[in-house]
Write an enzyme that holds these catalytic residues in place. Structure first.
Site, PDB file in Angstrom:
ATOM      1  N   GLU A 435      25.844  31.300   4.432  1.00  0.00           N
ATOM      2  CA  GLU A 435      24.533  30.708   4.755  1.00  0.00           C
ATOM      3  C   GLU A 435      23.760  30.340   3.490  1.00  0.00           C
ATOM      4  OE1 GLU A 435      23.935  29.626   7.439  1.00  0.00           O
ATOM      5  OE2 GLU A 435      25.314  30.783   8.673  1.00  0.00           O
TER       6      GLU A 435
HETATM    7  C1  LIG Z   1      33.793  34.895   5.079  1.00  0.00           C
HETATM    8  C2  LIG Z   1      33.128  33.572   4.983  1.00  0.00           C
HETATM    9  C3  LIG Z   1      32.578  33.005   6.121  1.00  0.00           C
HETATM   10  C4  LIG Z   1      31.986  31.742   6.056  1.00  0.00           C
HETATM   11  N1  LIG Z   1      31.535  31.146   7.210  1.00  0.00           N
HETATM   12  C5  LIG Z   1      31.185  29.830   7.173  1.00  0.00           C
HETATM   13  C6  LIG Z   1      30.932  29.100   8.367  1.00  0.00           C
HETATM   14  O1  LIG Z   1      30.966  29.650   9.476  1.00  0.00           O
HETATM   15  N2  LIG Z   1      30.667  27.773   8.284  1.00  0.00           N
HETATM   16  C7  LIG Z   1      30.620  27.126   7.094  1.00  0.00           C
HETATM   17  O2  LIG Z   1      30.383  25.929   7.081  1.00  0.00           O
HETATM   18  N3  LIG Z   1      30.839  27.787   5.930  1.00  0.00           N
HETATM   19  C8  LIG Z   1      31.124  29.108   5.945  1.00  0.00           C
HETATM   20  N4  LIG Z   1      31.371  29.788   4.779  1.00  0.00           N
HETATM   21  C9  LIG Z   1      31.210  29.087   3.518  1.00  0.00           C
HETATM   22  C10 LIG Z   1      30.002  29.582   2.731  1.00  0.00           C
HETATM   23  O3  LIG Z   1      28.804  29.221   3.383  1.00  0.00           O
HETATM   24  C11 LIG Z   1      30.129  28.987   1.321  1.00  0.00           C
HETATM   25  O4  LIG Z   1      31.204  29.679   0.702  1.00  0.00           O
HETATM   26  C12 LIG Z   1      28.866  29.121   0.517  1.00  0.00           C
HETATM   27  O5  LIG Z   1      27.835  28.320   1.065  1.00  0.00           O
HETATM   28  C13 LIG Z   1      29.041  28.712  -0.953  1.00  0.00           C
HETATM   29  O6  LIG Z   1      29.808  27.543  -1.085  1.00  0.00           O
HETATM   30  P1  LIG Z   1      31.066  27.561  -2.056  1.00  0.00           P
HETATM   31  O7  LIG Z   1      31.905  28.720  -1.704  1.00  0.00           O
HETATM   32  O8  LIG Z   1      31.714  26.235  -2.043  1.00  0.00           O
HETATM   33  O9  LIG Z   1      30.446  27.823  -3.477  1.00  0.00           O
HETATM   34  P2  LIG Z   1      29.841  26.753  -4.503  1.00  0.00           P
HETATM   35  O10 LIG Z   1      28.943  25.801  -3.803  1.00  0.00           O
HETATM   36  O11 LIG Z   1      30.950  26.207  -5.304  1.00  0.00           O
HETATM   37  O12 LIG Z   1      28.952  27.699  -5.408  1.00  0.00           O
HETATM   38  C14 LIG Z   1      29.510  28.647  -6.318  1.00  0.00           C
HETATM   39  C15 LIG Z   1      28.384  29.423  -6.976  1.00  0.00           C
HETATM   40  O13 LIG Z   1      27.529  28.528  -7.669  1.00  0.00           O
HETATM   41  C16 LIG Z   1      26.181  28.659  -7.254  1.00  0.00           C
HETATM   42  N5  LIG Z   1      25.571  27.323  -7.202  1.00  0.00           N
HETATM   43  C17 LIG Z   1      26.009  26.221  -6.563  1.00  0.00           C
HETATM   44  N6  LIG Z   1      25.162  25.198  -6.756  1.00  0.00           N
HETATM   45  C18 LIG Z   1      24.173  25.657  -7.521  1.00  0.00           C
HETATM   46  C19 LIG Z   1      22.970  25.084  -8.068  1.00  0.00           C
HETATM   47  N7  LIG Z   1      22.640  23.818  -7.829  1.00  0.00           N
HETATM   48  N8  LIG Z   1      22.172  25.872  -8.817  1.00  0.00           N
HETATM   49  C20 LIG Z   1      22.486  27.165  -9.039  1.00  0.00           C
HETATM   50  N9  LIG Z   1      23.592  27.760  -8.565  1.00  0.00           N
HETATM   51  C21 LIG Z   1      24.408  27.017  -7.810  1.00  0.00           C
HETATM   52  C22 LIG Z   1      26.218  29.332  -5.880  1.00  0.00           C
HETATM   53  O14 LIG Z   1      25.057  30.119  -5.695  1.00  0.00           O
HETATM   54  C23 LIG Z   1      27.484  30.167  -5.975  1.00  0.00           C
HETATM   55  O15 LIG Z   1      27.188  31.434  -6.497  1.00  0.00           O
HETATM   56  C24 LIG Z   1      31.903  31.068   4.811  1.00  0.00           C
HETATM   57  C25 LIG Z   1      32.421  31.670   3.659  1.00  0.00           C
HETATM   58  C26 LIG Z   1      33.040  32.885   3.743  1.00  0.00           C
HETATM   59  C27 LIG Z   1      33.628  33.473   2.499  1.00  0.00           C
END
Ligand SMILES: Cc1cc2nc3c(=O)[nH]c(=O)nc-3n(C[C@H](O)[C@H](O)[C@H](O)COP(=O)(O)OP(=O)(O)OC[C@H]3O[C@@H](n4cnc5c(N)ncnc54)[C@H](O)[C@@H]3O)c2cc1C
Length: 592
Positions: A435
């Site tokens: 989220e």
């Molecule tokens: C168990 C699990 C369940 C999930 N369930 C769902 C679901 O039901 N539906 C769904 O759509 N997704 C789901 N997700 C996905 C989850 O919402 C994303 O993993 C999360 O939003 C972060 O995206 P990412 O993993 O691509 O990380 P990234 O976007 O690559 O980010 C990596 C890190 O960089 C930081 N970051 C990114 N952009 C910035 C910025 N502009 N400024 C500062 N920091 C930044 C983030 O805070 C994070 O710490 C799930 C993930 C997991 C692991």
């Protein structure tokens, strides 16, 4: 194995003595008298202790399996889900027009804490359904609403939320899933979504996926994203289930925790989808779902810490190690229980004072949502919008920290799976990530919410704190231990907000380098305000001599601890914020 007992007395205290729900002018609150909410919470507590909590460890050990394209949940999950469905728990807060019970969000939130504490993995199936319900109800056509909502409210169909793709996480403008219009008004959806919670399972007859996708030829980036309903099984005109739609499970993820919840890779191959709301307006629609989901994830953070704390407190009273330095407390035994040691007490007080403060904060947030929805109160709406990233980010960061502290009380036994304490730490960890990862919550708070509507909502928050201090300044029992530290912490928050306003424009990095500190600073002030309000309510009850006097004394002592030992963290956060971005950004990217 861990046990769970619902904190009904504490929930009742917050609902009736702090928020005074039954005396509020919010429509529907008049029915929430103490007998009624007590009965609801007792029933929820029984289901949680007897059915959901014992399944928590089963879910962790067995996990979900994928065989021949079919996902199976752990043994017992289906029966437990059916019990929740039969008990009417799934549609508690939903609109009666679609078969819900229409209860205020505040009571739904109290029940939700109980279910989440007992078994997060199982609860995610219904909480995503609720988020999908909210987005469809707010944005879809009447026809889509009447087709999908009644079965979702009943729990016969569940919902999911499909944002994430391999190249698209936080930055939703990078969505590649495509939705091509068909002549009959539906769309053909193709692409791959990953990490989809509750993406497939055997708990419900149909799964209603809400999918972000781009209609070819639309605007670039985030402005070109639309929202679609893509059911697992197509629905016939008479509401019966039709053919299987073009959505399939690629795999289920191996992950750190919440093993009982299936996190799926979903492949969409020319699947039939229905547009929700207007084309290219998907983010707005999805945000209805995400805001609600963020608050419920904030709840997950403290609810798991609450369950872990309960078990740590029991263990500390039973495990015999060492002697009380002030004199043996168990002279006939080989040693005293852990709970005699001041450092164990510190840890238990950290946990207890966080959990109870966060509980009050979350229920207050839920009452703001009710006020916004049912009274059309735009100030309440603005305030909860400001507080949403704080509830999500602060409470899940702290929730993880507290689950680790609870595990630490068990020493080496906490690290061994048999005790079940490691599961709390593993399960709660996801709440900091999904989220919107917590760094992004902090960004939202500082970059968007702080200045929203000309800073009106943050000023309203400061007004609440100042008014509380002013209105109670004659109360000697509150003054030194609660009002004085709250004033200091609130001034730290104001100084940080001023710093961002002055410096953020000159150099945005100065604001963003302090965003996580600001979110935590804000969270502490919110919990400080909650503790001051709870201490006042408990003090009033002590003066009246009515009720459980020991409970009120314990409440005030726990609050004093928070104000003395946790709230001073605001000074540290302010100092970090004021140091700006220079040290944070000092190295070049290649120096890491
Ligand atoms: C168990 C699990 C369940 C999930 N369930 C769902 C679901 O039901 N539906 C769904 O759509 N997704 C789901 N997700 C996905 C989850 O919402 C994303 O993993 C999360 O939003 C972060 O995206 P990412 O993993 O691509 O990380 P990234 O976007 O690559 O980010 C990596 C890190 O960089 C930081 N970051 C990114 N952009 C910035 C910025 N502009 N400024 C500062 N920091 C930044 C983030 O805070 C994070 O710490 C799930 C993930 C997991 C692991």
């Amino acid at each position: 194995m861990p046990t769970y007992t619902a904190p009904t007395q504490d929930l009742q205290f917050v609902l009736h003595e702090v928020l005074k729900v039954a005396q509020s002018d919010v429509p529907g609150y008049g029915e929430l008298d103490a007998d009624f909410t007590g009965a609801v919470l007792e029933e929820a507590g029984k289901l949680a202790s007897d059915v959901l909590a014992p399944l928590n460890v089963v879910g962790d050990r067995q996990g979900c399996t994928l065989e021949n394209g079919i996902v199976r949940t752990p043994a017992g999950f289906r029966d437990a889900y059916d019990l929740m469905k039969a008990g009417g728990w799934l549609g508690l807060g939903c609109d009666p027009e679609y078969g819900g019970q229409g209860m205020p969000h505040v009571i739904g939130t109290a029940v939700s804490e109980i279910f989440v504490s007992a078994n997060l993995a199982l609860n995610i199936y219904q909480s995503l359904t609720h988020g999908a319900y909210a987005a469809i109800r707010a944005h879809a056509s009447d026809e889509l609403k009447s087709t999908f909502l009644p079965k979702m409210v009943e729990g016969t169909w569940t919902g999911t939320m499909n944002l994430t793709e391999p190249q698209c996480g936080t930055d939703l403008g990078l969505v590649r899933t495509k939705a091509e219009p068909r002549d009959d008004g539906s769309f053909m959806v193709s692409g791959q979504k990953i990490f989809i919670s509750a993406g497939d399972h055997d708990l419900s007859e149909n799964i209603i996926h809400l999918v972000l996708a781009k209609i070819p030829g639309g605007p670039e980036g985030i402005k070109g994203v639309s929202l679609f309903i893509v059911p697992k099984f197509l629905v016939n005109g008479d509401g019966s289930l039709g053919a299987r739609n073009g959505v399939s499970v690629g795999s289920i993820e191996e992950k750190m925790g919440i093993h009982g919840n299936a996190t799926c890779v979903l492949n969409y191959d020319d699947a039939t989808g229905y547009l929700v709301g207007k084309a290219h307006n998907g983010i707005r629609a999805m945000f209805t779902m995400m805001n609600e989901a963020r608050l419920s994830v904030g709840l997950q953070g403290y609810a798991l810490a609450a369950a872990a704390y309960q078990n740590a407190a029991i263990y500390a009273s039973e495990r015999l190690q060492g002697r009380d330095v002030t004199g043996a407390k168990n002279p006939d035994g080989p040693a005293d229980p852990l709970i005699v040691h001041p450092d164990i007490r510190r840890s238990l007080m950290d946990q207890k004072s966080f959990v109870e403060g966060a509980r009050a904060f979350t229920l207050w947030g839920a009452s703001l949502i009710d006020r916004a929805r049912k009274n059309g109160d735009t100030d309440a709406d603005g305030l909860i919008s400001l507080l949403t990233p704080v509830i999500k980010g602060f409470q899940t960061d702290k929730g993880f920290e507290m689950a680790i502290q609870a595990q630490q009380v068990f020493g080496g036994h906490g690290y061994i799976e048999e005790q079940g304490m490691s599961q709390f730490a593993r399960d709660v960890r996801i709440t900091q990530i999904y989220e919107g990862a917590n760094g992004v919550q902090a960004l939202d708070l500082v970059g968007r919410k702080l200045g929203q509507d000309g800073g009106k909502h943050v000023m309203a928050f400061f007004g609440l704190v100042t008014d509380f201090i002013r209105d109670n300044k004659g109360d000697e029992a509150l003054s030194a231990d609660f009002l004085a530290p709250l004033k200091v912490a609130s001034k730290d928050l104001q100084a940080a907000a001023m710093y961002f306003m002055a410096e953020g424009v000159k150099n945005p990095n100065n604001a963003l380098a302090g965003s996580t500190d600001f979110m935590h600073l804000f969270g502490h002030v919110c919990l400080g305000l909650m503790w001051a309000q709870m201490a006042k309510a408990a003090g009033d009850a002590l003066s009246s001599g009515a009720g459980d006097q020991d409970f009120y004394r314990t409440k005030i002592a726990t609050g004093r601890y928070y104000m003395a030992r946790q709230l001073p963290a605001t000074a540290m956060h302010l100092a970090r914020i004021k140091s700006g971005a220079d040290t944070v950004m000092a190295l070049a990217a290649q120096d890491f």
